[in-house]
Every structure is written in structure tokens, then in C-alpha cells.
Design an enzyme around this catalytic site. Structure first.
Site, PDB file in Angstrom:
ATOM      1  N   CYS A   1       0.852  -1.185   0.000  1.00 39.11           N
ATOM      2  CA  CYS A   1       0.000   0.000   0.000  1.00 39.11           C
ATOM      3  C   CYS A   1       0.889   1.237   0.000  1.00 39.11           C
ATOM      4  CB  CYS A   1      -0.926   0.012   1.217  1.00 39.11           C
ATOM      5  SG  CYS A   1      -2.125   1.375   1.175  1.00 39.11           S
TER       6      CYS A   1
ATOM      7  N   TYR B   1      -5.201   3.412  11.485  1.00 40.11           N
ATOM      8  CA  TYR B   1      -6.140   2.396  11.946  1.00 40.11           C
ATOM      9  C   TYR B   1      -5.949   1.075  11.218  1.00 40.11           C
ATOM     10  CZ  TYR B   1      -8.599   3.734   7.691  1.00 40.11           C
ATOM     11  OH  TYR B   1      -8.902   4.010   6.379  1.00 40.11           O
TER      12      TYR B   1
ATOM     13  N   CYS C   1     -24.624 -12.498   5.118  1.00 40.11           N
ATOM     14  CA  CYS C   1     -23.307 -12.389   4.472  1.00 40.11           C
ATOM     15  C   CYS C   1     -23.243 -13.308   3.245  1.00 40.11           C
ATOM     16  CB  CYS C   1     -22.202 -12.760   5.454  1.00 40.11           C
ATOM     17  SG  CYS C   1     -20.549 -12.626   4.726  1.00 40.11           S
TER      18      CYS C   1
ATOM     19  N   ASP D   1       7.985   9.155  17.838  1.00 42.92           N
ATOM     20  CA  ASP D   1       7.605   8.393  16.645  1.00 42.92           C
ATOM     21  C   ASP D   1       8.432   8.815  15.433  1.00 42.92           C
ATOM     22  OD1 ASP D   1       5.739   6.640  15.072  1.00 42.92           O
ATOM     23  OD2 ASP D   1       5.271   8.557  14.130  1.00 42.92           O
TER      24      ASP D   1
END
Length: 615
Positions: free
Chosen positions: A82, A88, A318, A582
Site C-alpha cells: 500500500c 487504523y 453475508c 515516533d
């Protein structure tokens, strides 16, 4: 002539091969003109007969589970790669990628797609990772487009839109007819913070082009995370006023590496209530297999909906199966069970045996996934784990034991006490009163002689129940309130030099940390459970390099309110320091965050307070 005999006798179809059945209506279509000429039958009669064949065709047993759910929708992941790093979805450093030779080839993907279409799949969605990073995406969709003659109706992709615009015309030409774009914010700065990349303007361009190419309604997938983008929901609703989009608000779901917790989940009901506070909304009809509950603001071009995977699962209807990039069949997104179709293909397993294996996997699909919030079995499992842990780590107190615990705060299981919220145990006053090693007289003495009035009271504890409680500020008078906090992070010499020269790999450390700190100050009420939400009139975060290879952080906030802004200032410092960590951790992980403290607060009943150094 046999083709026309089959058309005239639909019952004979049941004895034909599944793939021939699936393609028969298309074959019949190609002979419509010839049939009309030979038999002098009106064309619409033949069309009606074809429709009858479709209705009477038995659905594949291989794709029907034991709950009679028929799986007509196949999602195929094309890659694990990606070009974004959404917070998230995955950690900042990305994920370990499967070697390319272990991924499905284009030929294998087409083979599997053809097999599933032969059994009744009419919709295929290509996902990732990010499908547009696959170089042969356009050609692959062209190959899938050829399956429409066998019953495939929908070819869809889910993309982040970053690299989609230039490919869209060819994708649509080759058969793409449904597009989902993932977009969680309309704020460029927040987009960069969420995705750890720039590019919001390119996503918007892809949306506009998709609409122009006729992909309507174009679906926007928005994962709502409390304290991150939940305040932008109304902005997305407003977007539907003029754009033919279907905005689907997705409840935040747990995946490996995304640090999920329930407090970040914003439920469908809460979102809908907030929307209804501003807009009149109308419920739209939902298809039986829709994952989204559809709504619209009357008069708006677009619509919106909610995908309630966590609070109101749709497992009962589903119809989805998934194939991962490395060729594993997953019958449930949340399930751990997988079957390697890749290995079977490369082992030259015949299609009829492959279908038997696929059918066995589908038959083992559970009634519902285990990660929905209202799944009783999952809650009982977690509770069992907590009880076992508690019994092992702490002495058990029988029901007859004298206690100063408030009974409303406890949950009774098998004649033992554990905290009601299944969390870590709390021992008010003196925990030794409950130790089985203590004498009975000690227990009695403490329970009889110790009262709540002998201890300092906590404003966030309800004295009548012992539970956490938010302070009632309704009777307080609003005043101008300010707060200043500071902290420090020791980063080491190498990181110090890179920040000073602005050569850190992730970018401008101070600017990003400043933005993060300000955003955190504004979201404190969501981060700290019992804090009130304050409308800040000003917030600033300043960072300064110190000669001892550290970064000093000072945050100042101001508001007109009924309660103090101390927590907002402290939160701003804390998050700014964590952001520095970070952004510098690739250089060094020996950093230390320290000395976070409140320096000053003003306003309110208690007036001005300043930090005093103790000797």
C-alpha cells in the site's frame, strides 16, 4: 438444435455441468435471432424463457453454507502493498510482505475467478493493500471483463485514490463498473496525520473523475475513529449535497497492528443521532446483502450509510468470500481459518476436487464473526480469561468476608468478587484487609474503624456507589481559564543533529509534533474518559532544542468555560512528545520522555496556581 431444446425444457438444465448452466443464458442470447427465424417465435418470448432458466437454475451447493447463505460475492486481494500507512490499518513501519513468488499470479487469479463465477458468483471486488500498485491492474480487469458472458455482473475495486486518476478511463473501458474510495478526512493536515502521507487533492480528483465516467453512486468508505475524525461526519454529509457519492461510515474494527480499543469506536446509533441533530434524514431501502444501512438528506444528490460491523453485525445475510494476495480462501474476514488455493492450483489439483475443498471450507463458516461488540460468546470468553487471571494473581474473598467495597462496584461469579469492568483490581484504602494471610481481627478493625471521611475525597468518584463519575459543572459560572504545561524528551545526539538540520527521514519533526499536540488538546475530552469537552479559544505548542540533546515542549491553552483546561495543556505536551518519539525512533529508541507537569493555571473558583519546585 440441442440449444433450443434446452431452452424449451428448463428442467433438463439440472443435469448439465455447472459451468455450462452458468453460460447457457449467454449462449441462448447469441442465438435469439436464429431461433426467432427458425421457429417464428417472438423475441420477447425467448427473453422470458432465458429469465426462467436463470430463476430455475439451482445455486451451487459448493458456495452454500450450512446456514443456507449463498455466496455470490468474491473479494480478491491483489497485493499486500500500500502507498499509505493509515493509523487504523497498519503500523507506521508497514508490514512484513510475502515474497512475490508466493503471491497469486494473474493467470491464477483469472482461473479462480472463472471457477467461482461458474458456481454463481456475480460480483468480484479487487482489493489490497492498494490494488492500483499492481502494474497489470488494467489488463487483469480486462480478463475479468470476459467473464461477464458467463454471469459476472459487477467488477469493483476499492482504492485509496492516490494513484487512481490516470488509470480510471482504461479500467472503465475494460469492464470496471463499481468504485469504492477510502477517505477518512477532508482536512489536508489531518489526512497527512492519519495516512502518514500527503495527497488529499489527488483523492478528490479521482472521486470527481469517477463520477464523470459514470461510476455512480461512487462509494466513499470512511472509518470513524473517536477523537480523530468523528467531528467531520457532518462535513461528509454536506458533501452529498452536490456530489453523487454514497458515503459509508464504517465502525472502527480491530486488525493486527492498529491498536484497536473500544473507546475509539463510535457506534452507528451515536453517529445517526448526531446527524439528525442538524439534518432531516430519510431511510432508504436496503438490499438483502447490503452491508450499509442507507440514508439520505432529502433533496441532496448523494446519500450516506453506516457499516455496523461491530455493534450490529450483518453476518446473517453475508454472501462474501475472500481470497488473500497469497491465495488463501477466507470465508470470514474475522476468522483465522484459511485454505491455500494457491498450493492446490500449483499442485495441479483438478477443478472438481478444488470445488470440493472450497465447499468444505464454506460449510465450516460460522454463524457470525467473533469480534462484534454484541457477540455473547466472545464476551463470555473474555470474562472467563479475566476470572482465571484474577483467581491466579489475587487472593479470593468469600461473600461472607467483611468489606468496605461498595457492592454495586463488584460482579459476582462463582462466589468470588472481581471488578465489575473486568479490568485490573482496585483495592480501596488498604488492600491488606482482604488478604487471606491477615488475621480476622485486622479485617474487622479496618472495616469498622475506617470511614470514607478519614481519607481525601476524589472529585471523579461517586461516594454513593464507588464508581467513576464525571463532575457536574452545570452550576458553575464560566470564566476565562488558562493552563500551561511543559515536558521534555531526551533524543540523543544523532536525532538532535537531524532535527536541527531538518533532515529527519519522516519530515519536519517540530511542525508535525506541534500539529499533533494542538489536535490532542482539542480532543482531550475523547482521550481522557472523565474530562469535559472544552471549546478552546487558543492553543499553542512550542518545541525547542536544548544543549543537553533534549527537546523542551511547552503548551498553552485558553478557553471560556466552567472547568479548567489543565488536562488539555498536559495532553498537548504528552502527544507532542510522543510524536517526536515516533518521528525519531528510526534513528534511536533510547529516547526518554520525562518531567511532564503543569506549570500554571488561572481562572475558576480556586484562582491562580503555579508549580513550585520542591527542594
Amino acid at each position: 438444435m440441442n440449444h433450443f431444446i434446452s431452452i424449451r425444457c428448463p428442467s433438463s438444465i439440472k443435469f448439465l455441468s455447472p459451468f455450462f448452466i452458468r453460460g447457457l443464458s449467454s449462449t441462448a442470447n447469441s442465438y435469439q435471432t436464429q431461433a426467432s427465424t427458425i421457429y417464428k417465435v417472438p423475441k420477447h418470448h425467448i427473453q422470458q424463457k432465458i429469465a426462467t432458466i436463470e430463476r430455475e437454475r439451482p445455486f451451487s451447493n459448493f458456495l452454500t453454507d450450512k446456514f443456507e447463505r449463498q455466496h455470490t460475492y468474491l473479494r480478491i486481494s491483489l497485493t499486500e502493498k500500500c502507498n499509505l500507512r493509515c493509523t487504523y490499518c497498519m503500523p507506521a513501519e508497514g508490514v512484513d510482505l510475502t515474497p512475490s513468488h508466493k503471491l497469486l499470479s494473474t493467470k491464477e487469479i483469472v482461473h479462480l475467478a472463472k471457477l467461482f463465477v461458474s458456481q454463481g458468483v456475480n460480483k468480484i471486488r479487487l482489493t489490497g493493500g492498494e490494488p492500483t500498485v499492481r502494474k497489470d491492474l488494467v489488463d487483469l480487469i480486462g480478463e475479468l471483463g470476459k467473464l461477464k458472458q458467463y454471469g459476472l455482473q459487477t467488477i469493483a475495486i476499492t482504492s485509496n485514490g492516490i494513484a487512481l486518476k490516470r488509470k480510471l478511463p482504461e479500467l472503465v473501458k475494460n469492464g470496471l463498473n463499481l468504485l469504492n474510495i477510502s477517505l477518512d478526512t477532508l482536512d489536508p493536515l489531518k489526512f497527512e496525520l492519519i495516512t502518514r502521507r500527503k495527497g488529499l487533492e489527488r483523492v478528490i480528483e479521482s472521486i470527481d473523475q469517477g463520477i464523470a465516467l459514470g461510476l455512480r453512486p461512487l462509494k466513499l468508505n470512511c472509518v470513524v475513529v473517536r477523537g480523530v475524525n468523528d467531528q467531520e461526519v457532518l462535513d461528509f454529509i454536506e458533501m452529498t449535497r452536490t456530489k453523487a457519492v454514497d458515503v459509508r461510515f464504517i465502525e472502527y474494527m480491530p486488525f493486527d497492528g492498529n491498536k484497536w480499543n473500544k473507546q475509539k469506536l463510535v457506534s452507528f446509533n451515536e453517529l445517526l443521532d448526531n446527524i439528525r441533530n442538524k439534518y432531516d434524514v430519510a431511510k432508504l431501502p436496503d438490499d438483502a446483502h447490503d452491508t450499509s444501512k442507507a440514508y439520505q438528506v432529502p433533496g441532496y444528490i448523494g446519500q450516506f450509510g453506516f457499516i455496523t460491523s461491530m455493534t450490529d453485525h450483518f453476518c446473517g445475510t453475508c454472501n462474501r468470500l475472500r481470497i488473500t494476495a497469497d491465495g488463501n480462501l477466507k470465508v470470514c474476514l474475522f476468522g483465522n481459518a484459511e485454505v491455500s488455493l494457491r498450493d492446490l492450483l500449483r499442485g495441479n489439483v483438478p477443478d472438481n476436487q478444488l470445488l470440493e475443498i472450497i465447499g468444505a471450507a464454506v460449510k465450516n463458516k460460522k454463524k457470525q464473526h467473533a469480534d462484534s461488540v454484541n457477540c455473547t460468546d466472545r464476551i463470555e470468553q473474555l470474562l472467563s480469561i479475566k476470572v482465571s487471571w484474577y483467581k491466579k494473581m489475587h487472593p479470593i474473598m468469600p461473600l461472607t468476608q467483611p468489606t468496605i467495597y461498595n457492592p454495586h462496584y463488584l460482579y459476582k461469579i462463582d462466589k468470588t468478587f472481581i471488578p465489575y469492568n473486568y479490568g485490573f483490581p482496585s483495592y480501596p484504602l488498604q488492600s491488606r484487609a482482604y488478604s487471606s494471610k491477615n488475621k480476622k481481627s485486622e479485617c474487622s478493625q479496618i472495616s469498622q474503624n475506617t470511614t470514607i471521611s478519614d481519607t481525601p475525597t476524589l472529585s471523579h468518584i461517586d461516594p454513593s456507589s464507588g464508581r467513576a463519575s464525571m463532575v457536574n459543572i452545570s452550576v458553575k459560572t464560566p470564566t476565562t481559564r488558562t493552563a500551561t504545561a511543559s515536558g521534555r524528551i531526551r533524543i540523543g545526539r544523532e536525532a538532535f543533529d537531524l532535527i536541527q538540520t531538518n533532515l529527519m527521514k519522516k519530515g519536519d519533526v517540530f511542525t508535525v509534533s506541534q500539529i499533533a499536540g494542538i489536535n490532542a488538546a482539542k480532543q482531550t475530552g475523547y482521550l481522557i474518559p472523565l474530562c469535559h469537552n472544552l471549546l478552546l479559544s487558543h492553543a499553542s505548542v512550542d518545541l525547542k532544542l536544548e544543549q543537553d540533546n533534549s527537546v523542551e515542549i511547552i503548551a498553552k491553552v485558553e478557553c471560556e468555560g466552567k472547568t479548567g483546561a489543565e488536562m488539555e495543556a498536559l495532553t498537548a505536551v504528552s502527544i507532542a512528545a510522543l510524536t517526536v518519539f515516533d518521528m525519531c525512533k528510526s534513528v534511536s529508541k533510547d529516547m526518554v520522555i520525562e518531567d511532564i507537569k503543569l506549570l500554571e493555571k488561572t481562572g475558576g473558583k480556586s484562582g491562580t496556581w503555579r508549580f513550585k519546585e520542591t527542594k
